[in-house]
Design a protein around this motif. Structure first.
Motif, short mmCIF file in Angstrom:
data_model
loop_
_atom_site.label_atom_id
_atom_site.label_comp_id
_atom_site.label_asym_id
_atom_site.label_seq_id
_atom_site.Cartn_x
_atom_site.Cartn_y
_atom_site.Cartn_z
N TRP A 1 0.07 20.24 -4.19
CA TRP A 1 0.51 18.85 -4.17
C TRP A 1 1.64 18.64 -3.18
O TRP A 1 1.68 17.64 -2.48
N MET A 2 2.57 19.57 -3.11
CA MET A 2 3.66 19.45 -2.15
C MET A 2 3.14 19.52 -0.72
O MET A 2 3.67 18.85 0.18
N GLY A 3 2.09 20.28 -0.48
CA GLY A 3 1.46 20.29 0.84
C GLY A 3 0.85 18.93 1.17
O GLY A 3 1.02 18.41 2.28
N ILE A 4 0.15 18.34 0.20
CA ILE A 4 -0.44 17.01 0.40
C ILE A 4 0.65 15.97 0.65
O ILE A 4 0.54 15.14 1.56
N VAL A 5 1.71 16.02 -0.15
CA VAL A 5 2.81 15.06 -0.01
C VAL A 5 3.46 15.17 1.37
O VAL A 5 3.81 14.17 1.99
N SER A 6 3.62 16.39 1.86
CA SER A 6 4.25 16.55 3.18
C SER A 6 3.38 15.95 4.28
O SER A 6 3.89 15.34 5.22
N VAL A 7 2.07 16.08 4.17
CA VAL A 7 1.16 15.47 5.15
C VAL A 7 1.22 13.94 5.06
O VAL A 7 1.30 13.25 6.09
N VAL A 8 1.22 13.41 3.85
CA VAL A 8 1.31 11.95 3.68
C VAL A 8 2.63 11.43 4.22
O VAL A 8 2.68 10.38 4.88
N PHE A 9 3.73 12.15 3.98
CA PHE A 9 5.02 11.72 4.50
C PHE A 9 5.02 11.74 6.03
O PHE A 9 5.56 10.83 6.66
N LEU B 1 0.83 -1.21 0.00
CA LEU B 1 0.00 0.00 0.00
C LEU B 1 0.86 1.25 0.00
O LEU B 1 0.62 2.18 -0.79
N TRP B 2 1.88 1.28 0.86
CA TRP B 2 2.75 2.46 0.92
C TRP B 2 3.55 2.63 -0.37
O TRP B 2 3.80 3.75 -0.80
N ALA B 3 3.94 1.53 -0.98
CA ALA B 3 4.65 1.61 -2.26
C ALA B 3 3.74 2.22 -3.33
O ALA B 3 4.17 3.07 -4.11
N ALA B 4 2.48 1.78 -3.36
CA ALA B 4 1.52 2.33 -4.33
C ALA B 4 1.27 3.82 -4.07
O ALA B 4 1.21 4.62 -5.02
N VAL B 5 1.15 4.19 -2.82
CA VAL B 5 0.96 5.61 -2.47
C VAL B 5 2.16 6.43 -2.95
O VAL B 5 2.00 7.51 -3.52
N GLY B 6 3.37 5.90 -2.75
CA GLY B 6 4.57 6.61 -3.19
C GLY B 6 4.62 6.79 -4.70
O GLY B 6 4.99 7.86 -5.20
N VAL B 7 4.22 5.76 -5.45
CA VAL B 7 4.21 5.86 -6.91
C VAL B 7 3.19 6.90 -7.38
O VAL B 7 3.48 7.71 -8.26
N VAL B 8 2.01 6.90 -6.77
CA VAL B 8 0.98 7.88 -7.14
C VAL B 8 1.45 9.30 -6.81
O VAL B 8 1.31 10.22 -7.62
N LEU B 9 2.02 9.47 -5.62
CA LEU B 9 2.50 10.81 -5.23
C LEU B 9 3.58 11.31 -6.18
O LEU B 9 3.58 12.48 -6.57
N ALA B 10 4.49 10.44 -6.55
CA ALA B 10 5.56 10.84 -7.47
C ALA B 10 5.01 11.09 -8.88
O ALA B 10 5.42 12.04 -9.55
N GLY B 11 4.07 10.25 -9.29
CA GLY B 11 3.51 10.38 -10.64
C GLY B 11 2.71 11.64 -10.86
O GLY B 11 2.70 12.19 -11.96
N LEU B 12 2.03 12.09 -9.84
CA LEU B 12 1.21 13.29 -9.97
C LEU B 12 1.91 14.57 -9.51
O LEU B 12 1.30 15.64 -9.49
N ALA B 13 3.18 14.48 -9.13
CA ALA B 13 3.90 15.67 -8.69
C ALA B 13 4.08 16.66 -9.83
O ALA B 13 4.08 17.87 -9.63
N ILE B 14 4.22 16.15 -11.04
CA ILE B 14 4.32 17.00 -12.22
C ILE B 14 2.94 17.03 -12.86
O ILE B 14 2.43 15.99 -13.28
#
Length: 93
Positions: free
Chosen positions: A45-53, A8-21
């Motif tokens: 998106w960077m705000g969302i990523v920081s919360v997820v991290f 699950l965390w791997a999938a979340v990481g791929v989605v976060l990286a894929g939608l960063a651009i």
């Protein structure tokens, strides 16, 4: 259970990286509050990523790290924790 969580965390990481651009906003000339909409996407998106991290560090930090047969983290043969910067063969020249 841990394996599912790792996936699950791997999938979340791929989605976060894929939608960063924001590739879907390329070519858009829309401006909001003086900034292009793709820049607003990136800021949000960077705000969302920081919360997820932060959630990841609280719940799953260390997931996927190698474990020994007992489920404990690897340690030295005598049971003592390995010290940082030392090598089993002695000091380096």
């Amino acid at each position: 259970m841990r394996r599912n969580e790792l996936g699950l965390w791997a999938a979340v990481g791929v989605v976060l990286a894929g939608l960063a651009i924001p590739w879907f906003l390329w070519g858009s000339a829309t401006v909001v509050a003086g900034l292009p909409v793709w820049l607003w996407w990136h800021i949000g998106w960077m705000g969302i990523v920081s919360v997820v991290f932060w959630v990841f560090t609280q719940r799953a930090w260390g997931i996927g790290i190698e474990r020994d047969g007992n489920g404990d983290a690897s340690s030295s043969p005598d049971g003592a924790e390995p010290t940082r910067g030392t090598r089993p063969e002695g000091d380096s020249p």
